[in-house]
Every structure is written in structure tokens, then in C-alpha cells.
Design an enzyme around this catalytic site. Structure first.
Site, PDB file in Angstrom:
ATOM      1  N   LEU A   1       7.597  74.464  54.690  1.00 37.84           N
ATOM      2  CA  LEU A   1       8.422  74.652  55.860  1.00 37.84           C
ATOM      3  C   LEU A   1       8.670  75.837  56.804  1.00 37.84           C
ATOM      4  O   LEU A   1       8.773  76.802  56.211  1.00 37.84           O
ATOM      5  CB  LEU A   1       9.870  73.849  55.430  1.00 37.84           C
ATOM      6  CG  LEU A   1       9.855  72.580  54.659  1.00 37.84           C
ATOM      7  CD1 LEU A   1      11.509  72.642  54.340  1.00 37.84           C
ATOM      8  CD2 LEU A   1       9.295  71.689  55.543  1.00 37.84           C
ATOM      9  N   CYS A   2       8.425  75.616  57.981  1.00 39.03           N
ATOM     10  CA  CYS A   2       8.631  77.102  58.769  1.00 39.03           C
ATOM     11  C   CYS A   2       9.885  76.985  59.307  1.00 39.03           C
ATOM     12  O   CYS A   2      10.398  76.533  60.385  1.00 39.03           O
ATOM     13  CB  CYS A   2       7.521  76.728  60.064  1.00 39.03           C
ATOM     14  SG  CYS A   2       7.470  78.073  61.103  1.00 39.03           S
ATOM     15  N   LEU A   3      10.662  78.004  58.745  1.00 43.62           N
ATOM     16  CA  LEU A   3      11.984  78.326  58.869  1.00 43.62           C
ATOM     17  C   LEU A   3      11.839  79.946  59.167  1.00 43.62           C
ATOM     18  O   LEU A   3      11.106  80.712  58.673  1.00 43.62           O
ATOM     19  CB  LEU A   3      12.879  77.895  57.747  1.00 43.62           C
ATOM     20  CG  LEU A   3      12.955  76.371  57.549  1.00 43.62           C
ATOM     21  CD1 LEU A   3      13.837  75.816  56.326  1.00 43.62           C
ATOM     22  CD2 LEU A   3      13.195  75.508  58.734  1.00 43.62           C
TER      23      LEU A   3
END
EC number: 2.3.2.23
Length: 259
Positions: free
Chosen positions: A93-95
Site C-alpha cells: 500500500l502506498c501511504l
């Protein structure tokens, strides 16, 4: 955590993750619990309980954090395992708190900080790499299905026995509720100790009319007799009146003829 997990990770990462583990046990993150693998302290698993007033309410969402050997100087990667309608499963996940953004990472951030940020982004609707768009209805369906899904996961069951028991109790309650027969509404029911009047003016004691069945049948029969008697009397009055009128006319005509 076993001694093997300590040997596999660098001293700095191990010490820091141990501290974070003690901190998260002492001060748990709302809606989230987390455990490292006994064999590898660099891999943590978490469970998010769907917050109230969200499409995720009632759901249980299993995922994992993979920490680099350079932690806390480099951020971890985050994965979601349970289908949820917000993130792709088994996808990084791109956070801002993940290894997609090492430039924004702060070494002071703990595991609690990471999980809090994940939950905050989960309940929002902003797009990112690894996120998906689904309706609230779909998210609620997945929330209900998450119970059975997680119980099939061996790692989930081994790391979170308390959550497993919680899910089983919830399933048991749902099964008992669905197996209950639907209760039919009772007419003219009033609270205990009160007396109201229902149809035909009958008193209702504790929600039921005492002797209502026989009494009501008697009233109905009496009403039928009363109607028949009233009709007969009316016919009799008409006949008597007509006879009196005929007699009067006959008397008047006879008097005129005599004159």
C-alpha cells in the site's frame, strides 16, 4: 517472541520493535491489535476491527507489516490480507507511512503510529496506489464475510486466539438470532397491571380480555335477536295504523251517506 527472532534482526531494529511491542500492549491502538511472528520480529500481523458508523463496522481485517532491517531509519511496507473493499489484498500500500515514501518517514514513528495512520486512511475515500473503489454496500458485505474468511487463515488463528474466540461468539449469536421463529403481534396488548378497553368495550387486563370469547359471542347473538324483534314490531305498527286509517275513512263515509 522467541530468541530466534532476536538473532535474525539487527540489534537496533530488535530493540526498537521490542519497545514498540511493550508500548502497544500497555496502550493499545483503538480498534487494532498487533503481534509479531514468533519466528521473525520483522514481520508483524495486525487485525483492524471495523469502527462503528462506518461501512466496515462488524468486520475484522487482517494484514501485515514488513519492517526493513534498517528500521526505524527506514519505513515498513503494509499489506492487507482480508478482502475489505478499500485496499487490494496482498499488495503493498502506498501511504505516507510506508516504504513508498521514505522521504517523508520519521524515525520517531512507532508501530502504534503506523497502525493509527493506516486506520485513518482506511476510513477515508482518498485514492492511492493499492486502493480500490467499491460501494458502501459491498464493504458491508465484505465486513460480514470477513469472519469466516479469517477463521480459515492459520496465521490469524495462531496469533490472535482472543479475536478468534470473539468471532466465534459473534457467529454463535447470529446463528441463534436467525434460528428464532418470528413472533406474531398480539392484538389489544397493554402493559401488565393496566386496564384498557378493546373492541366492543371489553376490559383488557394484562393485555387480554377476560372471557372475551364467550361474552362476545353472547353479545353478537343478542344483537341478532334484538334486530329481528325490532323489525317485527315495526311491521305490526304499520298494520295497526293502516287498519285504524281504514276504519276512520269508513266511518266518515257512512256519516255522509246518512245526512
Amino acid at each position: 517472541m522467541s530468541s530466534n527472532s532476536v538473532k535474525r534482526a539487527p540489534t537496533t531494529a530488535t530493540q526498537r520493535l521490542k519497545q514498540d511491542y511493550l508500548r502497544i500492549k500497555k496502550d493499545p491502538v483503538p480498534y487494532i491489535c498487533a503481534e509479531p511472528l514468533p519466528s521473525n520480529i520483522l514481520e508483524w500481523h495486525y487485525v483492524v476491527r471495523g469502527p462503528e458508523m462506518t461501512p466496515y463496522e462488524g468486520g475484522y481485517y487482517h494484514g501485515k507489516l514488513i519492517f526493513p532491517r534498517e528500521f526505524p531509519f527506514k519505513p515498513p511496507s503494509i499489506y492487507m490480507i482480508t478482502p475489505n473493499g478499500r485496499f487490494k489484498c496482498n499488495t503493498r500500500l502506498c501511504l505516507s507511512i510506508t516504504d513508498f515514501h521514505p522521504d517523508t518517514w520519521n524515525p520517531a514513528w512507532s508501530v502504534s503510529t503506523i497502525l493509527t495512520g493506516l486506520l485513518s486512511f482506511m476510513v477515508e475515500k482518498g485514492p492511492t496506489l493499492g486502493s480500490i473503489e467499491t460501494s458502501d454496500f459491498t464493504k458491508r458485505q465484505l465486513a460480514a464475510q470477513s469472519l469466516v474468511f479469517n477463521l480459515k487463515d492459520k496465521v490469524f488463528c495462531e496469533l490472535f486466539p482472543e479475536v478468534v474466540e470473539e468471532i466465534k461468539q459473534k457467529q454463535k449469536a447470529q446463528d441463534e438470532l436467525s434460528s428464532r421463529p418470528q413472533a406474531l403481534p398480539l392484538p389489544d396488548v397493554v402493559p401488565d397491571g393496566e386496564t384498557h378497553h378493546g373492541q366492543h368495550g371489553l376490559p383488557l387486563l394484562n393485555g387480554h380480555a377476560p372471557g372475551a370469547g364467550p361474552h362476545l359471542a353472547g353479545l353478537q347473538q343478542a344483537n341478532r335477536h334484538h334486530g329481528l324483534l325490532g323489525g317485527a314490531l315495526a311491521n305490526l305498527f304499520v298494520i295497526v295504523g293502516f287498519a285504524a286509517f281504514a276504519y276512520t275513512v269508513k266511518y266518515v263515509l257512512r256519516s255522509i251517506a246518512q245526512e
